[in-house]
Design a protein around this motif. Sequence first.
Motif, short mmCIF file in Angstrom:
data_model
loop_
_atom_site.label_atom_id
_atom_site.label_comp_id
_atom_site.label_asym_id
_atom_site.label_seq_id
_atom_site.Cartn_x
_atom_site.Cartn_y
_atom_site.Cartn_z
N ILE A 81 -9.02 -6.98 2.99
CA ILE A 81 -9.87 -7.50 4.23
C ILE A 81 -9.70 -8.90 4.04
CG2 ILE A 81 -11.70 -7.53 5.48
CD1 ILE A 81 -12.65 -4.99 4.17
N ALA A 82 -9.00 -9.72 5.13
CA ALA A 82 -8.75 -10.78 5.02
C ALA A 82 -10.02 -11.83 5.57
CB ALA A 82 -7.29 -11.31 5.76
N LEU A 83 -9.94 -12.83 4.90
CA LEU A 83 -11.17 -14.11 5.14
C LEU A 83 -10.47 -15.18 5.25
CD1 LEU A 83 -14.18 -14.04 2.96
CD2 LEU A 83 -13.11 -16.27 3.70
N GLY A 84 -10.49 -15.80 6.72
CA GLY A 84 -9.98 -16.91 6.85
C GLY A 84 -10.98 -18.13 6.52
N GLU A 85 -10.93 -18.85 5.53
CA GLU A 85 -11.74 -19.95 5.24
C GLU A 85 -11.38 -21.07 6.09
OE1 GLU A 85 -12.94 -20.50 1.10
OE2 GLU A 85 -11.31 -19.34 0.72
N THR A 86 -10.27 -21.51 6.41
CA THR A 86 -9.74 -22.43 7.14
C THR A 86 -8.66 -22.18 8.06
OG1 THR A 86 -8.13 -23.58 5.67
CG2 THR A 86 -10.55 -24.26 5.48
N ALA A 87 -7.99 -22.98 8.72
CA ALA A 87 -6.95 -22.64 9.57
C ALA A 87 -5.80 -22.47 8.54
CB ALA A 87 -6.46 -23.82 10.58
N ASN A 88 -5.73 -23.03 7.50
CA ASN A 88 -4.41 -23.05 6.58
C ASN A 88 -4.66 -22.22 5.30
OD1 ASN A 88 -4.42 -26.04 7.90
ND2 ASN A 88 -2.84 -24.70 8.10
N ARG A 89 -6.16 -21.54 5.04
CA ARG A 89 -6.16 -20.89 3.76
C ARG A 89 -6.74 -19.62 4.24
NH1 ARG A 89 -7.63 -21.65 -1.47
NH2 ARG A 89 -9.46 -20.69 -2.24
N ILE A 90 -6.37 -18.41 3.44
CA ILE A 90 -6.83 -17.13 3.50
C ILE A 90 -7.21 -16.70 2.27
CG2 ILE A 90 -6.35 -14.53 4.26
CD1 ILE A 90 -5.03 -15.69 6.66
N THR A 91 -8.30 -16.07 1.89
CA THR A 91 -8.77 -15.29 0.71
C THR A 91 -9.17 -13.91 1.17
OG1 THR A 91 -10.76 -16.20 0.86
CG2 THR A 91 -9.22 -17.24 -0.35
N TYR A 92 -9.75 -13.05 0.30
CA TYR A 92 -10.03 -11.84 0.62
C TYR A 92 -11.43 -11.31 0.03
CZ TYR A 92 -4.89 -11.60 1.49
OH TYR A 92 -3.70 -12.05 2.03
N PHE A 93 -11.87 -10.28 0.86
CA PHE A 93 -13.32 -10.05 0.27
C PHE A 93 -12.99 -9.19 -0.96
CE2 PHE A 93 -14.01 -10.64 4.94
CZ PHE A 93 -15.27 -11.03 4.87
N ALA A 94 -13.82 -9.49 -2.07
CA ALA A 94 -13.91 -8.52 -2.94
C ALA A 94 -14.52 -7.15 -3.04
CB ALA A 94 -14.45 -9.36 -4.25
N GLU A 95 -13.88 -6.35 -3.92
CA GLU A 95 -14.45 -4.90 -3.96
C GLU A 95 -14.67 -4.18 -2.49
OE1 GLU A 95 -18.33 -5.35 -5.88
OE2 GLU A 95 -17.34 -6.30 -7.75
N ALA A 96 -13.73 -4.63 -1.54
CA ALA A 96 -13.77 -3.86 -0.21
C ALA A 96 -12.42 -3.94 0.15
CB ALA A 96 -14.95 -4.44 0.62
N ASN A 97 -11.62 -2.62 0.58
CA ASN A 97 -10.60 -2.85 1.33
C ASN A 97 -10.47 -1.77 2.58
OD1 ASN A 97 -9.30 -4.11 -0.75
ND2 ASN A 97 -8.35 -2.37 -1.61
N TRP A 98 -9.47 -2.17 3.28
CA TRP A 98 -9.20 -1.10 4.48
C TRP A 98 -8.60 0.07 3.92
CZ3 TRP A 98 -11.91 -2.61 8.23
CH2 TRP A 98 -11.83 -4.08 8.83
#
Length: 235
Positions: A81-98
């Motif tokens: 599950i993607a998490l956009g912290e800024t316009a140029n940086r993506i991380t992901y939620f931990a311990e949770a998936n689609w």
Amino acid sequence: MTRQKAATQPVSRPHRRALLGLALLAPLASCSPVRLLNGGRPPRLYLLTPARDFVAGLPRVPWQLLVETPLANSAIDTPRIALGETANRITYFAEANWADTGPDMLQTLLVESFENSRRIVAVGVERSGLRADFVLKTDLRDFQAIYAGGDPTTTAPEARVRVNAKLVRMPRRNIVAGETFEAQVRAGSPALNHVITAFDEATGAVLRRIVEWTLQQGNTNVEIDPLPGSADMRR
């Protein structure tokens, strides 16, 4: 050897601030549903729901539709599950998936949404072997929770879904219509269950509009092929 050299180098003031921010974030992440660090536990799996309610007056169409697997960049072509912290940086939620990758999940939801409309003869995916009159090609361009630089442990993110769609007439494979659909829904809180609800609402809005647009555009551009021998009969 590389670690020893790095340890002897002075840390600049901006780097000190960045390290301090990570140090402060770690204890918060440990008690927040929005965790940026993997804890090693099996991920919880989440599903989204197809569209069920549509605008009144949709045409009942006599043609068949094939829904191709959406294209997507590698950042969202994943079950994470993607998490956009800024316009140029993506991380992901931990311990949770689609429960599936973003594109595969969207394809399934599109097919189910068309079926829920009850306005089309048949709809399926590539492997269904359906002989289609139209093919729906899509490009999943946004599928992430946006924090816009805010603190993920305290900021309610915005679920953003953006899909470009092209309707292709078969068998000539010419594009008869194209459009981009997007929706943004603010989560009720940073809690993951509220983020998933925001994703579901944003995705549902996009699905509904794609179904309505496809049925309307296909009905406008459909050409009923003549029966075999009909051309000879007209001569």
